[in-house]
Design a protein around this motif. Structure first.
Motif, PDB file in Angstrom:
ATOM      1  N   TYR A  89       0.824  -1.195   0.000  1.00 28.14           N
ATOM      2  CA  TYR A  89       0.000   0.000   0.000  1.00 28.14           C
ATOM      3  C   TYR A  89       0.859   1.247   0.000  1.00 28.14           C
ATOM      4  CZ  TYR A  89      -4.176  -2.670   0.486  1.00 28.14           C
ATOM      5  OH  TYR A  89      -5.208  -3.526   0.231  1.00 28.14           O
ATOM      6  N   ILE A 121      -5.605   8.759   1.970  1.00 27.87           N
ATOM      7  CA  ILE A 121      -5.917   7.782   0.937  1.00 27.87           C
ATOM      8  C   ILE A 121      -4.831   6.715   0.939  1.00 27.87           C
ATOM      9  CG2 ILE A 121      -7.199   9.378  -0.538  1.00 27.87           C
ATOM     10  CD1 ILE A 121      -4.725   9.508  -2.348  1.00 27.87           C
ATOM     11  N   LEU A 149      -3.622   3.639  -1.764  1.00 34.37           N
ATOM     12  CA  LEU A 149      -3.847   3.050  -3.077  1.00 34.37           C
ATOM     13  C   LEU A 149      -2.948   1.833  -3.252  1.00 34.37           C
ATOM     14  CD1 LEU A 149      -3.868   6.411  -5.045  1.00 34.37           C
ATOM     15  CD2 LEU A 149      -5.837   5.037  -4.406  1.00 34.37           C
ATOM     16  N   ILE A 177      -4.360  10.948  -9.587  1.00 32.30           N
ATOM     17  CA  ILE A 177      -5.334  10.610  -8.561  1.00 32.30           C
ATOM     18  C   ILE A 177      -6.464  11.627  -8.629  1.00 32.30           C
ATOM     19  CG2 ILE A 177      -5.685  10.305  -6.087  1.00 32.30           C
ATOM     20  CD1 ILE A 177      -2.572   9.813  -5.989  1.00 32.30           C
ATOM     21  N   LYS A 179      -9.200   8.374  -5.677  1.00 34.92           N
ATOM     22  CA  LYS A 179      -9.048   7.128  -6.432  1.00 34.92           C
ATOM     23  C   LYS A 179      -8.212   7.393  -7.686  1.00 34.92           C
ATOM     24  CE  LYS A 179     -13.354   5.063  -4.936  1.00 34.92           C
ATOM     25  NZ  LYS A 179     -14.231   6.010  -4.336  1.00 34.92           N
ATOM     26  N   PHE A 180      -7.533   6.336  -8.176  1.00 30.89           N
ATOM     27  CA  PHE A 180      -6.788   6.464  -9.417  1.00 30.89           C
ATOM     28  C   PHE A 180      -7.711   6.891 -10.547  1.00 30.89           C
ATOM     29  CE2 PHE A 180      -3.526   3.335  -7.763  1.00 30.89           C
ATOM     30  CZ  PHE A 180      -2.472   4.226  -7.806  1.00 30.89           C
TER      31      PHE A 180
END
Length: 146
Positions: free
Chosen positions: A6, A37, A39, A80, A85-86
């Motif tokens: 992560y 965040i 990801l 992002i 989120k991507f």
């Protein structure tokens, strides 16, 4: 967990007056999950060196990535969305790994051109010395071949 490493990006940013960090220094819990965040990136090593905010409040970041299956580090660029989120419109997955010469590459900074193109600067090891590296991407994350 599930073979992912992560990535934690901690940024204190102001988007149009909306702070991700409160005046007292606490995280703005309205961004991501409790102000953070996370990801998933399947990588053996990963570092972010620079990030910029776009007008739509999305974030472009760059650094290095060493994918688990490779022996060298590559240039990494990601987009992002403002929701944390991507952006899957960027290279189909939200990020791109760029290999210049099968040796270690480091992206240290980025600049955003007025036409939306992304310029990434850094260096790479040529086998005996370090050379300068400059990569330009289109808005969608593809390499600019012009």
């Amino acid at each position: 967990m599930f073979g992912y490493k992560y990535v934690f990006i901690a940024l204190v940013l102001s988007f149009s007056g909306n702070l991700f960090c409160q005046i007292d220094g606490t995280l703005d819990e309205t961004y991501g999950i409790s102000g953070k965040i996370s990801l998933p990136i399947s990588a053996a090593d990963f570092i972010i060196y620079d990030a910029k905010i776009l007008e739509d409040q999305s974030i472009i970041c760059t650094g290095l990535i060493k994918e688990t299956s490779l022996s060298s580090q590559d240039i990494f660029v990601a987009k992002i969305n403002s929701d944390g989120k991507f952006d899957t419109n960027f290279n189909g997955v939200g990020w791109i790994s760029i290999d210049i010469d099968d040796k270690n590459q480091y992206a240290k900074s980025l600049a955003l051109q007025m036409d939306g193109k992304i310029v990434v600067g850094g260096y790479h090891f040529n086998g005996s010395n370090f050379d300068m590296s400059v990569v330009r991407l289109n808005e969608n994350g593809s390499l600019d071949n012009s």
